[in-house]
Write a protein that holds these residues in place. Structure first.
Motif, PDB file in Angstrom:
ATOM      1  N   LEU A   1       3.828  10.596   0.677  1.00 41.12           N
ATOM      2  CA  LEU A   1       3.796   9.686  -0.481  1.00 41.12           C
ATOM      3  C   LEU A   1       4.402  10.323  -1.727  1.00 41.12           C
ATOM      4  CD1 LEU A   1       0.188   8.234   0.034  1.00 41.12           C
ATOM      5  CD2 LEU A   1       2.359   7.096   0.541  1.00 41.12           C
TER       6      LEU A   1
ATOM      7  N   GLY B   1      -4.013   1.549  -1.050  1.00 47.52           N
ATOM      8  CA  GLY B   1      -2.928   2.523  -1.211  1.00 47.52           C
ATOM      9  C   GLY B   1      -3.295   3.643  -2.177  1.00 47.52           C
TER      10      GLY B   1
ATOM     11  N   SER C   1      -4.576  -4.405  -0.732  1.00 47.84           N
ATOM     12  CA  SER C   1      -3.636  -3.410  -0.223  1.00 47.84           C
ATOM     13  C   SER C   1      -3.305  -2.376  -1.297  1.00 47.84           C
ATOM     14  CB  SER C   1      -2.344  -4.093   0.249  1.00 47.84           C
ATOM     15  OG  SER C   1      -2.642  -4.996   1.282  1.00 47.84           O
TER      16      SER C   1
ATOM     17  N   ALA D   1       1.908   1.556  -3.672  1.00 44.59           N
ATOM     18  CA  ALA D   1       0.730   1.940  -4.463  1.00 44.59           C
ATOM     19  C   ALA D   1       0.424   3.418  -4.242  1.00 44.59           C
ATOM     20  CB  ALA D   1      -0.470   1.074  -4.077  1.00 44.59           C
ATOM     21  N   GLY D   2       0.553   3.878  -3.003  1.00 48.30           N
ATOM     22  CA  GLY D   2       0.307   5.287  -2.689  1.00 48.30           C
ATOM     23  C   GLY D   2       1.297   6.200  -3.391  1.00 48.30           C
ATOM     24  N   VAL D   3       2.571   5.815  -3.349  1.00 47.77           N
ATOM     25  CA  VAL D   3       3.617   6.609  -4.017  1.00 47.77           C
ATOM     26  C   VAL D   3       3.359   6.666  -5.524  1.00 47.77           C
ATOM     27  CG1 VAL D   3       6.070   6.636  -4.621  1.00 47.77           C
ATOM     28  CG2 VAL D   3       5.367   6.186  -2.255  1.00 47.77           C
TER      29      VAL D   3
ATOM     30  N   ALA E   1       0.507   6.187  -7.036  1.00 49.36           N
ATOM     31  CA  ALA E   1      -0.746   6.902  -7.308  1.00 49.36           C
ATOM     32  C   ALA E   1      -0.521   8.410  -7.284  1.00 49.36           C
ATOM     33  CB  ALA E   1      -1.814   6.499  -6.292  1.00 49.36           C
ATOM     34  N   VAL E   2       0.243   8.903  -6.309  1.00 49.14           N
ATOM     35  CA  VAL E   2       0.524  10.337  -6.248  1.00 49.14           C
ATOM     36  C   VAL E   2       1.227  10.779  -7.530  1.00 49.14           C
ATOM     37  CG1 VAL E   2       1.991  12.073  -5.137  1.00 49.14           C
ATOM     38  CG2 VAL E   2       0.571  10.566  -3.736  1.00 49.14           C
TER      39      VAL E   2
ATOM     40  N   PHE F   1       0.821  -1.226   0.000  1.00 49.63           N
ATOM     41  CA  PHE F   1       0.000   0.000   0.000  1.00 49.63           C
ATOM     42  C   PHE F   1       0.851   1.271   0.000  1.00 49.63           C
ATOM     43  CE2 PHE F   1      -0.842  -1.178   4.680  1.00 49.63           C
ATOM     44  CZ  PHE F   1      -0.180  -0.110   5.269  1.00 49.63           C
ATOM     45  N   ILE F   2       2.063   1.209   0.550  1.00 56.33           N
ATOM     46  CA  ILE F   2       2.919   2.399   0.470  1.00 56.33           C
ATOM     47  C   ILE F   2       3.385   2.621  -0.974  1.00 56.33           C
ATOM     48  CG2 ILE F   2       5.134   3.420   1.164  1.00 56.33           C
ATOM     49  CD1 ILE F   2       4.677   2.328   3.948  1.00 56.33           C
TER      50      ILE F   2
END
Lengths: 141, 142
Positions: B33, B93, B89, A126-128, A130-131, A123-124
């Motif tokens: 992020l 995210g 997950s 994916a977050g990076v 996505a941003v 999830f980290i």
């Protein structure tokens, strides 16, 4: 360095809170799971404690509102629809993935659970990603 | 009853920890992020602090026969790395980045009576209900 002092302090407090939960109740403090079991499957046996936890978090929120109101500042300049889509993804994803930042990210990684380590890295990343991608697409104004 | 009081107090401490650390500020989470932009690394210290305490505490606690107020441990037993774990997950995210909220900070932020955390939280509940509806037919976690 002052930048890092409050995050560290908050982190230590979170670590202490989830340790109390484990020591006293023998449970993982996973917020998404607690919300899911309390709201979506409330008929599940022995689920009252989850409502107490949720109430506690709201009380904590009220205390912050009085003592540290700036804790609730810093909204993102996105549309309301973006927020709705984000909420749907977080709700769906955390149940499918069996946890979020608290259950996997803090409790699971501390137990060195392979599932939680994989989930947290996923999830980290994916977050990076996505941003990075959504900024290119102009989602964030 | 003791378990409920514990849950209440842990909830209060947890929420205050989130607020103190900056996790209730979507901009800050976004900055964390935003590694390829204006990276704000400070939230790493939230995770490091929390994990540091719990990593050590866990080692001691788990040696006990049982928790203080319960007959047995209620810890996850599943071991397999499944596609649902990874896909879920991943989806989480993406949503986390879009809103800057994960479930705990969103719940805490309801106390601010602002419209946007509420909108996010209601959507989160709908996301969970959607999962439940689809899961009943397809058994997604298999």
């Amino acid at each position: 360095m002052e930048n890092y002092y409050l995050p560290l302090l908050g982190g230590l407090l979170i670590g202490a809170a989830v340790s109390f939960m484990l020591y006293l109740n023998g449970r993982v403090t996973g917020v998404s799971g607690i919300i899911y079991d309390a709201v979506v499957t409330p008929t599940k046996k022995d689920s009252v404690w989850r409502w107490y936890f949720i109430s506690g978090m709201l009380i904590g929120g009220f205390i912050l509102r009085i003592v540290k109101p700036e804790a609730f500042s810093g909204d993102l300049p996105t549309s309301n629809w973006t927020l709705v889509v984000a909420g749907l993804l977080v709700g769906f994803g955390t149940v499918l993935g069996s946890g979020c930042t608290s259950g996997h990210g803090v409790c699971g990684t501390s137990r060195l659970s392979p599932r939680s380590l994989v989930a947290t890295i996923t999830f980290i990343l994916a977050g990076v990603a996505a941003v990075f991608v959504f900024r290119k697409l102009g989602v964030f104004l | 009853m003791k378990n409920n009081v514990v849950a209440l107090i842990v909830g209060i401490l947890f929420a205050i920890g989130l607020g103190v650390s900056g996790m209730t500020k979507p901009e800050k989470v976004f900055g964390f992020l935003d590694i390829f932009g204006k990276w704000d690394a400070s939230l790493i210290f939230v995770m490091l602090g929390a994990i540091l305490v719990h990593l050590i505490a866990y080692r001691f606690i788990i040696r006990l026969k049982s928790p203080l107020f319960s007959k047995l441990w209620h810890l996850p037993t599943k071991k397999e790395i499944t596609w649902s774990l990874i896909l879920g997950s991943f989806i989480f995210g993406v949503g986390w980045a879009l809103a800057g909220y994960c479930p705990g900070p969103a719940l805490t932020s309801l106390a601010s009576f602002q419209m946007r955390p509420l909108l996010f939280f209601v959507s989160l509940i709908f996301g969970m209900l959607t999962f439940r509806l689809i899961d009943r037919k397809l058994n997604l976690k298999r």
